[in-house]
Enzyme design. Structure first.
Site, PDB file in Angstrom:
ATOM      1  CB  THR A  77      61.092 -15.262 -53.290  1.00 55.81           C
ATOM      2  OG1 THR A  77      59.779 -15.826 -53.296  1.00 55.81           O
ATOM      3  CG2 THR A  77      62.061 -16.189 -54.000  1.00 55.81           C
TER       4      THR A  77
ATOM      5  CG  ASN B  73      52.882 -21.632 -47.553  1.00 49.00           C
ATOM      6  OD1 ASN B  73      53.794 -22.039 -46.824  1.00 49.00           O
ATOM      7  ND2 ASN B  73      52.730 -22.044 -48.789  1.00 49.00           N
TER       8      ASN B  73
ATOM      9  CD  GLN C   4      50.621 -17.215 -45.896  1.00 53.88           C
ATOM     10  OE1 GLN C   4      49.536 -16.761 -45.529  1.00 53.88           O
ATOM     11  NE2 GLN C   4      50.916 -17.418 -47.156  1.00 53.88           N
TER      12      GLN C   4
ATOM     13  CB  SER D  45      55.858 -10.914 -48.953  1.00 59.36           C
ATOM     14  OG  SER D  45      55.515 -10.586 -50.275  1.00 59.36           O
ATOM     15  CB  ALA D  46      54.072  -5.453 -49.541  1.00 62.92           C
ATOM     16  CG  HIS D  47      52.194 -10.420 -52.661  1.00 62.25           C
ATOM     17  ND1 HIS D  47      51.423 -11.515 -52.951  1.00 62.25           N
ATOM     18  CD2 HIS D  47      53.460 -10.880 -52.588  1.00 62.25           C
ATOM     19  CE1 HIS D  47      52.204 -12.590 -53.057  1.00 62.25           C
ATOM     20  NE2 HIS D  47      53.453 -12.221 -52.838  1.00 62.25           N
TER      21      HIS D  47
ATOM     22  CB  THR E  21      66.795   2.497 -57.779  1.00 60.65           C
ATOM     23  OG1 THR E  21      68.010   3.028 -58.319  1.00 60.65           O
ATOM     24  CG2 THR E  21      65.817   3.614 -57.504  1.00 60.65           C
TER      25      THR E  21
ATOM     26  CB  CYS F  22      51.661 -25.415 -53.889  1.00 60.62           C
ATOM     27  SG  CYS F  22      50.856 -24.176 -52.866  1.00 60.62           S
TER      28      CYS F  22
END
Ligand SMILES: *Cc1c(COP(=O)(O)O)cnc(C)c1O
Length: 404
Positions: free
Chosen positions: A74, A153, A181, A201-203, A242, A328
């Site tokens: 995002t 997605n 995706q 995105s990592a997740h 950071t 969604c």
């Protein structure tokens, strides 16, 4: 078998245990701030961040210096779209995207419309593809950015990145792709696909939540951005704050695994998806698979079950975690704008379910899920007056409904 069974890998994935192992020391031992230049704690942290940058860059064929860490896709999409729009405003005020993009692309675009930019939201065909001629036609000398996702997605349709990228390059327009995706599912290569900006995105790739990145091309052309987060000037001044070092280490490891295991994982997912889809379609022949069944993510199938309400179906199969075509926009029961974008009527859009499989899905789970879905759809249809009429051979489109 343990229930509920997770079949919503497109919403998020569990962390791979190998990812967690890599992350653990960074909570308690090597906890330094990578911006601390004066001691070993900082240097160790910086080395870990650099390593993760190499791992993520390798996944998409980029140079490590072209990776900017963010809090997820995002933020990466917002930075790419608003950052480019503000930087290149003198050159032009026109952007192009498509109606089936994620909200994290559509909403920044809508924001820009309130700031004097013009946005073309391209339509898609029944399979979820934009017409490349229409895309070329939409580009003018005022166009500064095209943003089209790598893979959808909700339905899994893959955009032809190399063709879109080549077209953008030819017209001198920057190309951003939301590739959230895609990793571990399809090949990504920013050079051969002519991509200038790319969000991850990592997740969504077996890494932790709350971390992601934006690839920003450094040469041919050098892409510049107006930062959206001001402060200490981290990430070459483009994204202050950071760094989430624990998360970044996890994302790096997740990217490395996605790269090395791409082919074996895709083979496994294709097999499981075919098994699930075939069982369901063979037993419920009135069902419809949405999207492009060829150019599609390997782990996902979106199926509409006419005469059954998607939400009722989901409530009836609580042992299986899936998404419906209306889930969604969570709170509302609006049918999915992606499915409506394909031209599906409310009926089909409302009755759709997205099954997305993943690294830890088993054949036994697929069989269990298929059996449960088939039984529940049959049960709901048995109670549906519409279904009864269809069985009697009545053409519902010819029926004159009376309201009171
Ligand atoms: C999940 C998703 C996003 C949002 O990613 P976050 O990291 O959760 O912010 C954006 N685009 C697509 C295509 C997604 O699937």
């Amino acid at each position: 078998m343990k229930t509920p069974i997770y079949m919503d890998y497109s919403a998020t994935t569990p962390c791979d245990p190998r990812v967690v192992q890599r992350m653990l020391p960074f909570f308690t031992e090597t906890f330094g701030n990578s911006a601390s230049r004066s001691h070993a704690f900082g240097w160790t942290a910086e080395a870990a961040v650099d390593h993760a940058r190499e791992q993520v860059a390798a996944l998409i064929g980029a140079h490590p210096k072209e990776i900017l860490w963010t809090s997820g896709s995002t933020e990466a999409n917002n930075l790419a779209i608003k950052g480019v729009a503000q930087m290149y405003r003198q050159k032009g005020n026109h952007l192009i995207t498509a109606v089936t993009e994620h909200k994290a692309v559509l909403d920044p675009m809508k924001y820009l419309e309130t700031q004097g930019f013009e946005v073309t939201f391209l339509p898609v065909n029944r399979l979820g593809h934009v017409d490349l001629e229409q895309l070329a036609f939409a580009m003018t000398d005022r166009t500064i950015l095209v943003s089209l996702m790598a893979a959808n997605n909700e339905i899994g349709t893959l955009h032809p990145l190399a063709k879109i990228g080549a077209l953008c390059k030819q017209k001198g327009v920057l190309f951003h792709t939301d590739a959230t995706q895609a990793p571990g599912k399809i090949e990504l290569d920013v050079e051969s696909q002519h991509i200038d900006l790319l969000s991850l995105s990592a997740h969504k790739l077996y890494g932790p939540k709350g971390v992601g990145c934006l690839y920003v091309r450094r040469k041919n052309p050098r892409v510049r951005l107006v930062s959206q987060m001001d402060g200490g000037g981290h990430e070459r001044g483009m994204r202050s704050g950071t760094l989430n070092i624990t998360g970044i280490v996890g994302m790096g490891e997740a990217a490395a695994i996605a790269k090395t295991e791409l082919h074996s994982e895709v083979q496994k997912l294709l097999g499981l998806r075919a098994r699930l889809q075939m069982r369901i379609m063979n037993s419920l022949p009135d069902s419809v698979v949405n999207g492009d069944q060829d150019a599609r993510l390997p782990h996902l199938t979106n199926i509409s079950f006419p005469y059954v309400e998607g939400e009722s179906l989901i409530m009836g199969i609580k042992e299986i975690a899936v998404s419906s075509g209306s889930a969604c926009t969570s709170a509302s029961l609006e049918p999915s704008y992606v499915l409506k974008g394909l031209g599906l009527g409310d009926e089909l859009a409302h009755s759709s379910i997205r099954f997305s499989l993943g690294r830890f899905t088993t054949e036994a789970e697929v069989d269990f899920a298929a059996d449960r879905v088939i039984a529940e759809v049959n049960r709901l249809r048995a109670m549906s007056p519409l279904w009864e009429m269809v069985q009697e051979g009545i053409d519902l489109s010819q029926v004159k409904w009376t309201s009171h």
